[in-house]
Scaffold this motif. Structure first.
Motif, PDB file in Angstrom:
ATOM      1  N   PHE A 141      -0.169  15.412 -14.080  1.00 25.13           N
ATOM      2  CA  PHE A 141       0.037  15.035 -12.679  1.00 25.13           C
ATOM      3  C   PHE A 141       0.460  16.233 -11.824  1.00 25.13           C
ATOM      4  O   PHE A 141       0.991  16.065 -10.737  1.00 25.13           O
ATOM      5  N   SER A 142       0.217  17.419 -12.292  1.00 32.30           N
ATOM      6  CA  SER A 142       0.768  18.602 -11.638  1.00 32.30           C
ATOM      7  C   SER A 142       0.115  18.940 -10.298  1.00 32.30           C
ATOM      8  O   SER A 142       0.705  19.635  -9.479  1.00 32.30           O
ATOM      9  N   ASN A 143      -1.095  18.452 -10.083  1.00 36.12           N
ATOM     10  CA  ASN A 143      -1.737  18.660  -8.781  1.00 36.12           C
ATOM     11  C   ASN A 143      -2.614  17.446  -8.456  1.00 36.12           C
ATOM     12  O   ASN A 143      -2.818  16.576  -9.302  1.00 36.12           O
ATOM     13  N   GLU A 144      -3.114  17.422  -7.231  1.00 36.78           N
ATOM     14  CA  GLU A 144      -3.862  16.244  -6.754  1.00 36.78           C
ATOM     15  C   GLU A 144      -5.101  15.974  -7.608  1.00 36.78           C
ATOM     16  O   GLU A 144      -5.389  14.827  -7.971  1.00 36.78           O
TER      17      GLU A 144
ATOM     18  N   ASN B 107       0.838  -1.195   0.000  1.00 33.37           N
ATOM     19  CA  ASN B 107       0.000   0.000   0.000  1.00 33.37           C
ATOM     20  C   ASN B 107       0.874   1.246   0.000  1.00 33.37           C
ATOM     21  O   ASN B 107       1.920   1.298   0.665  1.00 33.37           O
ATOM     22  N   LEU B 108       0.416   2.238  -0.725  1.00 32.62           N
ATOM     23  CA  LEU B 108       1.116   3.508  -0.844  1.00 32.62           C
ATOM     24  C   LEU B 108       0.148   4.627  -0.497  1.00 32.62           C
ATOM     25  O   LEU B 108      -1.017   4.595  -0.908  1.00 32.62           O
ATOM     26  N   GLY B 109       0.627   5.622   0.248  1.00 31.55           N
ATOM     27  CA  GLY B 109      -0.206   6.773   0.596  1.00 31.55           C
ATOM     28  C   GLY B 109       0.529   8.072   0.322  1.00 31.55           C
ATOM     29  O   GLY B 109       1.092   8.670   1.236  1.00 31.55           O
ATOM     30  N   ALA B 110       0.530   8.499  -0.945  1.00 32.15           N
ATOM     31  CA  ALA B 110       1.275   9.701  -1.337  1.00 32.15           C
ATOM     32  C   ALA B 110       0.330  10.874  -1.570  1.00 32.15           C
ATOM     33  O   ALA B 110       0.314  11.480  -2.642  1.00 32.15           O
ATOM     34  N   ALA B 111      -0.481  11.191  -0.574  1.00 37.85           N
ATOM     35  CA  ALA B 111      -1.417  12.304  -0.689  1.00 37.85           C
ATOM     36  C   ALA B 111      -0.703  13.621  -0.427  1.00 37.85           C
ATOM     37  O   ALA B 111       0.175  13.712   0.436  1.00 37.85           O
ATOM     38  N   GLY B 112      -1.065  14.638  -1.161  1.00 35.17           N
ATOM     39  CA  GLY B 112      -0.484  15.956  -0.958  1.00 35.17           C
ATOM     40  C   GLY B 112       0.725  16.191  -1.854  1.00 35.17           C
ATOM     41  O   GLY B 112       1.449  15.262  -2.218  1.00 35.17           O
ATOM     42  N   GLN B 113       0.954  17.446  -2.185  1.00 38.18           N
ATOM     43  CA  GLN B 113       1.992  17.789  -3.153  1.00 38.18           C
ATOM     44  C   GLN B 113       3.394  17.482  -2.635  1.00 38.18           C
ATOM     45  O   GLN B 113       4.254  17.007  -3.391  1.00 38.18           O
ATOM     46  N   GLY B 114       3.634  17.755  -1.354  1.00 39.93           N
ATOM     47  CA  GLY B 114       4.969  17.519  -0.810  1.00 39.93           C
ATOM     48  C   GLY B 114       5.359  16.055  -0.848  1.00 39.93           C
ATOM     49  O   GLY B 114       6.492  15.703  -1.223  1.00 39.93           O
ATOM     50  N   ILE B 115       4.437  15.177  -0.462  1.00 46.22           N
ATOM     51  CA  ILE B 115       4.744  13.740  -0.469  1.00 46.22           C
ATOM     52  C   ILE B 115       4.854  13.233  -1.904  1.00 46.22           C
ATOM     53  O   ILE B 115       5.665  12.355  -2.210  1.00 46.22           O
TER      54      ILE B 115
ATOM     55  N   ARG C 246      10.951  11.372  -6.484  1.00 45.27           N
ATOM     56  CA  ARG C 246      12.409  11.424  -6.351  1.00 45.27           C
ATOM     57  C   ARG C 246      12.971  10.115  -5.804  1.00 45.27           C
ATOM     58  O   ARG C 246      13.986   9.611  -6.300  1.00 45.27           O
ATOM     59  N   VAL C 247      12.321   9.533  -4.800  1.00 44.16           N
ATOM     60  CA  VAL C 247      12.894   8.339  -4.172  1.00 44.16           C
ATOM     61  C   VAL C 247      12.797   7.117  -5.067  1.00 44.16           C
ATOM     62  O   VAL C 247      13.634   6.206  -4.981  1.00 44.16           O
ATOM     63  N   ILE C 248      11.818   7.076  -5.967  1.00 47.07           N
ATOM     64  CA  ILE C 248      11.710   5.921  -6.867  1.00 47.07           C
ATOM     65  C   ILE C 248      12.396   6.180  -8.211  1.00 47.07           C
ATOM     66  O   ILE C 248      12.359   5.342  -9.110  1.00 47.07           O
TER      67      ILE C 248
END
Length: 408
Positions: A286-289, A259-267, A273-275
């Motif tokens: 994909f520029s905003n939620e 499971n992944l929870g990447a809600a919000g612009q900062g996350i 970057r990490v992947i």
């Protein structure tokens, strides 16, 4: 060891917690919602007396409570004492009223008409004990057009909207895998009891607490219902994706699901970057939620490709290190083996009066000074009948007569 004075007796017993020590609770519930409420009170130290009919009086009771060593019964009824009492007899009702006269709380989940027929409605109990708190758990409420209907979890999952948002798009209604309506109603009822106890400290008076499966299930729908009430959006099933955030849902690494929870612009930025997929940050879709939700299918496909390059363990570690919420998807044995689950002491160990080992789920609420605990397994049928009757002044010879007469 704590000592409590009940009626005419001085009784020493092990207490689960000092938090609710001294409270006497009469448990008239069965199945799940009511016992869930009472379990919380018992785990925090209340003296809970579970009242059941003698064996053979109600054949349905055997179905609900016959397997005393079953995991479900043990998990719901630990830390309680058991009294058999035939409420179909005048003497049985009179004994119950004697117990209520010295009690703090009564919890029941009968149909609303049953307590009125037995003479155990709130106004009657209030006349016996003005400080009594009666908690009534029902399927649909204490009054209204559906008040007389039997309440079952799956029925209310459907009527409360949960099944309409569970499952994959186009799959049709699907029940949740746990008894959401039952369990949440029990917890709401327990909160109501605790609030009523606090208010009684101020007023000196008890009151009637109501909780229904239908209302509780709708409350558990939370933001899904609020979306409709305020934005006019009708929620639909979203499968393993979050209905309003993206990317948030189930993805597949090289060796399984996570499971992944990447809600919000900062996350979102941290995730890319990490992947090693910084190019996704430059994609206007994909520029905003909101755009990521609209273009979820293409985004999810790109992330699936990235996650396939390594294992669940790898991604869970690096994502969390980067501040991106992620976690494995466990079955029950895997969940119980997890190091954090073991650290939290989710499993509590106890044993029956006969020495049989029992494992149950501990209370998920932790108090720093007066935590809950599990000190006794669920009781045998009527295990403490003599003890409880003696506490309200009924002698040994009278108890034997009551047993002969089928009252206990």
């Amino acid at each position: 060891m704590h000592k409590y004075i009940y009626g005419r007796s001085l009784v020493a017993r092990i207490c689960a917690s000092p938090a609710l020590a001294g409270l006497k609770v009469i448990d008239l519930t069965r199945v799940r919602s009511g016992p869930t409420c009472v379990r919380m009170l018992a785990d925090f130290g209340a003296d809970v007396i579970r009242v059941e009919p003698p064996i053979g009086v109600d054949p349905n009771e055997v179905a609900f409570s016959g397997n005393r060593l079953g995991g479900d019964f043990q998990n719901l009824n630990r830390n309680k004492r058991a009294l058999t009492l035939n409420l179909k007899t005048p003497e049985g009702l009179e004994i119950l009223k004697r117990l209520i006269a010295s009690a703090d709380v009564v919890v029941e989940n009968w149909r609303p008409d049953v307590k009125r027929r037995l003479g155990l409605d709130y106004e009657t109990l209030k006349a016996i004990n003005p400080r009594i708190i009666l908690a009534s758990v029902s399927g649909f409420g204490q009054d209204g057009p559906y008040a007389g209907r039997p309440g079952f979890d799956q029925i209310v999952q459907g009527m409360g909207g949960l099944m309409s948002v569970t499952g994959h798009p186009g799959s049709g209604p699907l029940r949740a895998g746990i008894a959401v309506a039952d369990s949440s109603t029990g917890l709401y009822a327990a909160i109501g009891v605790l609030v009523a106890l606090r208010e009684r400290d101020l007023s000196g008076e008890g009151q009637w607490v109501h909780a229904s499966l239908l209302h509780s299930q709708i409350a558990m729908m939370d933001f899904q219902v609020a979306r409709y009430l305020n934005e006019g959006e009708i929620p639909t099933p979203a499968g393993n994706d979050h209905p309003t955030s993206s990317p948030m849902g189930l993805f597949h690494a090289s060796d399984g699901a996570m499971n992944l929870g990447a809600a919000g612009q900062g996350i979102w930025i941290k995730l890319c970057r990490v992947i090693g997929e910084e190019d996704l940050l430059d994609d206007p879709d994909f520029s905003n939620e909101k755009k990521r939700v609209t273009n979820r299918a293409r985004l999810n496909a790109a992330l699936e490709q990235a996650f396939a390059r390594n294992t669940v363990a790898h991604w869970v570690a690096v994502l969390n290190d980067a501040g991106v919420p992620a976690g494995p998807v466990y079955d029950v044995p895997q969940m119980l083996d997890d190091e954090q689950v073991q650290h939290l002491k989710v499993c509590a160990h106890t044993q029956t009066s006969k020495g049989e080992a029992v494992r149950v789920i501990s209370q998920p609420v932790t108090l720093s000074r007066t935590p809950a605990s599990v000190v006794t397994a669920a009781p045998e049928w009527g295990e403490q009948t003599d003890e409880i009757l003696q506490e309200i002044g009924i002698g040994h010879s009278d108890i034997e007569r009551l047993r002969t007469d089928g009252v206990v």
